[in-house]
Scaffold this motif. Structure first.
Motif, PDB file in Angstrom:
ATOM      1  N   ASP A 180       0.731  -1.480   0.149  1.00  9.24           N
ATOM      2  CA  ASP A 180       0.144   0.165  -0.007  1.00  9.24           C
ATOM      3  C   ASP A 180       0.868   1.164  -0.280  1.00  9.24           C
ATOM      4  N   ALA A 181      -0.347   1.989  -0.140  1.00 10.80           N
ATOM      5  CA  ALA A 181       0.831   3.670  -0.078  1.00 10.80           C
ATOM      6  C   ALA A 181       2.048   3.618   0.867  1.00 10.80           C
ATOM      7  N   ASP A 182       1.545   3.229   2.281  1.00 14.98           N
ATOM      8  CA  ASP A 182       2.266   3.333   3.040  1.00 14.98           C
ATOM      9  C   ASP A 182       3.628   2.876   3.613  1.00 14.98           C
ATOM     10  N   GLU A 183       3.404   1.916   3.178  1.00 14.60           N
ATOM     11  CA  GLU A 183       4.651   0.898   2.815  1.00 14.60           C
ATOM     12  C   GLU A 183       5.466   0.982   1.764  1.00 14.60           C
ATOM     13  N   LEU A 184       5.225   1.886   0.774  1.00 15.36           N
ATOM     14  CA  LEU A 184       6.017   2.856  -0.904  1.00 15.36           C
ATOM     15  C   LEU A 184       6.080   3.635   0.529  1.00 15.36           C
ATOM     16  N   ARG A 185       5.798   4.307   1.227  1.00 14.20           N
ATOM     17  CA  ARG A 185       6.734   6.168   1.243  1.00 14.20           C
ATOM     18  C   ARG A 185       7.869   5.594   2.604  1.00 14.20           C
ATOM     19  N   ALA A 186       7.414   4.747   2.990  1.00 16.53           N
ATOM     20  CA  ALA A 186       8.144   3.774   4.590  1.00 16.53           C
ATOM     21  C   ALA A 186       9.439   3.481   3.472  1.00 16.53           C
ATOM     22  N   ALA A 187       9.892   2.696   2.384  1.00 16.97           N
ATOM     23  CA  ALA A 187      10.287   2.403   1.518  1.00 16.97           C
ATOM     24  C   ALA A 187      11.529   3.057   1.314  1.00 16.97           C
ATOM     25  N   GLU A 188      10.683   4.417   0.725  1.00 17.64           N
ATOM     26  CA  GLU A 188      11.259   5.968   0.306  1.00 17.64           C
ATOM     27  C   GLU A 188      11.526   6.857   1.225  1.00 17.64           C
ATOM     28  N   ASP A 189      11.464   6.221   2.830  1.00 23.98           N
ATOM     29  CA  ASP A 189      11.913   6.943   3.887  1.00 23.98           C
ATOM     30  C   ASP A 189      13.779   6.628   3.708  1.00 23.98           C
ATOM     31  N   ASP A 190      13.053   5.128   3.956  1.00 24.63           N
ATOM     32  CA  ASP A 190      15.031   5.042   3.987  1.00 24.63           C
ATOM     33  C   ASP A 190      15.672   5.305   2.970  1.00 24.63           C
ATOM     34  N   ALA A 191      15.160   5.041   2.109  1.00 23.41           N
ATOM     35  CA  ALA A 191      16.358   4.795   0.586  1.00 23.41           C
ATOM     36  C   ALA A 191      16.555   6.638   1.436  1.00 23.41           C
ATOM     37  N   VAL A 192      16.008   7.557   0.876  1.00 30.11           N
ATOM     38  CA  VAL A 192      15.796   8.922   0.928  1.00 30.11           C
ATOM     39  C   VAL A 192      17.428   9.368   2.406  1.00 30.11           C
ATOM     40  N   ARG A 193      17.437   8.795   3.795  1.00 31.04           N
ATOM     41  CA  ARG A 193      17.816   8.970   4.800  1.00 31.04           C
ATOM     42  C   ARG A 193      19.421   8.062   4.126  1.00 31.04           C
ATOM     43  N   GLY A 194      19.689   6.736   3.402  1.00 38.48           N
ATOM     44  CA  GLY A 194      20.502   6.433   3.614  1.00 38.48           C
ATOM     45  C   GLY A 194      21.472   8.000   1.942  1.00 38.48           C
ATOM     46  N   VAL A 195      20.281   8.034   1.480  1.00 39.27           N
ATOM     47  CA  VAL A 195      21.492   9.042   0.212  1.00 39.27           C
ATOM     48  C   VAL A 195      22.170   9.833   0.713  1.00 39.27           C
ATOM     49  N   VAL A 196      20.455  10.853   1.487  1.00 37.24           N
ATOM     50  CA  VAL A 196      21.997  11.356   2.113  1.00 37.24           C
ATOM     51  C   VAL A 196      22.923  11.746   3.345  1.00 37.24           C
ATOM     52  N   ARG A 197      23.032   9.953   3.587  1.00 33.07           N
ATOM     53  CA  ARG A 197      24.258  10.257   4.368  1.00 33.07           C
ATOM     54  C   ARG A 197      26.039   9.582   3.466  1.00 33.07           C
ATOM     55  N   MET A 198      25.161   9.286   2.126  1.00 31.70           N
ATOM     56  CA  MET A 198      25.579   9.424   1.391  1.00 31.70           C
ATOM     57  C   MET A 198      26.534  10.254   0.734  1.00 31.70           C
ATOM     58  N   GLN A 199      25.429  11.603   0.950  1.00 32.21           N
ATOM     59  CA  GLN A 199      26.226  12.808   0.300  1.00 32.21           C
ATOM     60  C   GLN A 199      27.060  13.248   1.226  1.00 32.21           C
ATOM     61  N   GLU A 200      26.853  13.289   2.301  1.00 28.11           N
ATOM     62  CA  GLU A 200      27.614  14.072   3.747  1.00 28.11           C
ATOM     63  C   GLU A 200      28.915  12.842   3.199  1.00 28.11           C
TER      64      GLU A 200
END
Length: 371
Positions: free
Chosen positions: A35-55
């Motif tokens: 569902d939409a909430d599960e997709l949002r959770a996957a997006e949240d995890d991916a964004v956290r990871g890519v922010v760490r990479m950039q920093e």
């Protein structure tokens, strides 16, 4: 020559390769398996990871990689009140070293008064803002020019907009509203992506401008004026840049030609703080247009290509920066990749590791050149 306001000496355009687990989650959502909430959770995890990479690589700005979007521009445009998908589609031919790729672009229809009921990408920016630690959270959105370039006058419902001037008035009002809302959320680094200002250097693309009712020799001047209207009254602490490229889809491109046609108006009339410009191959012409850059404006040299995985040599990048500095003082220059790594969900033809290596290279070269 450190810069404490965007654009930074080492910067990047915005979109990043979507991780495989996020692509799988998007497929699962499309097929109804999550569902939409599960997709949002996957997006949240991916964004956290890519922010760490950039920093971690040392960048002073961080985006969410545009991970919640399908494309760099249409998700935003469809978020405007009064605009939705049109009938049919737009066929765009992209080019690469192996031949051509036909891209079916979504169309749009303006069938209501344009406005902003909810802050577009507001939740996405707020999540990014809350998850950076050392980098400035940067948001990328398409410029208002792209609504006209993608839709043209033919997309307007005559019952809503009888003339193009009333369309532009509502569109720029909506953008001013959006920019103000983003400022209230704490956005201090906003980038307007605008392929049209690069495309219009190509005679073939100027012919397209004529086909949609524009003036091929002055369309860029019209667009610059409208962008300035959209940015009028922007928050004082908000730095705004624009990014111009000649097309970026699966390592392919659309237009070619140096910046000479648009340069004088672009640099002297567009009221932004910096220009992200691509110079990764011969399609982009030389650095001569930089002679027209006035004091106080920054140019971010897109010398590192996102279209191929092979890593550029430091000496070559430093030589090209020196070449550019013959036309504009080096303190007005910065460095970045020439475009995003994944302007659409598809991504370019390089690996995650190659993407990280290129971002790290940008940081290392900037440190050597500017300190």
């Amino acid at each position: 020559m450190r810069r404490d306001r965007p654009p930074f000496r080492a910067d990047h355009v915005g979109s990043l390769l979507r991780p495989p687990e996020l692509l799988r989650a998007r497929e699962a959502r499309a097929s109804g398996r999550i569902d939409a909430d599960e997709l949002r959770a996957a997006e949240d995890d991916a964004v956290r990871g890519v922010v760490r990479m950039q920093e971690d690589v040392g960048l002073r700005s961080a985006t969410d990689g545009e991970f919640r979007r399908t494309s760099w521009h249409m998700d935003f445009i469809y978020g405007l009140d009064g605009i939705g998908p049109g009938e049919g589609h737009v066929d765009v031919v992209f080019h690469n070293d192996d031949g051509d790729i036909e891209f079916t672009a979504p169309s749009l229809r303006v069938d209501g008064r344009i406005g902003v009921s909810e802050t577009i990408f507001g939740d996405a920016f707020s999540f990014l803002r809350d998850n950076v630690t050392s980098a400035a959270p940067k948001l990328t959105i398409p410029s208002p020019s792209m609504v006209h370039w993608r839709g043209s006058v033919a997309a307007l419902d005559e019952g809503v907009y009888a003339d193009v001037d009333s369309f532009w008035s509502d569109l720029t009002d909506a953008y001013r509203d959006e920019v103000g809302r983003l400022g209230e959320l704490g956005c201090t680094y906003l980038q307007l992506d605008d392929t049209s200002l690069a495309y219009l250097n190509d005679p073939g693309q100027r012919a397209y401008a004529a086909s949609i009712g524009g003036d091929p020799e002055r369309q860029h001047i019209e667009y610059i004026r409208r962008v300035n209207e959209a940015l009028a009254g922007r928050p004082e602490k908000m730095s705004v840049t624009t990014h111009m490229c000649r097309g970026n889809f699966r390592s392919s491109w659309v237009a070619e030609g140096g910046y000479e046609h648009v340069a004088e108006a672009l640099f002297n009339e567009l009221e932004v703080d910096g220009f992200f410009m691509e110079w990764d191959d011969e399609r982009s012409g030389g650095f001569e247009p930089l002679r027209l850059v006035p004091p106080g404006k920054q140019v971010v040299l897109g010398l590192v290509t996102t279209k191929r995985g092979a890593l550029e040599r430091k000496d070559d990048l430093m030589r090209r920066i020196e070449e550019a500095s013959r036309f504009v003082p080096i303190e007005q220059l910065c460095l970045s990749p020439q475009c995003g790594f994944s302007s659409t969900v598809d991504g370019n033809a390089l690996s995650y590791e190659e993407q990280v290596a290129k971002l790290r290279l940008v940081v290392e070269v900037a440190e050597e050149v500017w300190g």
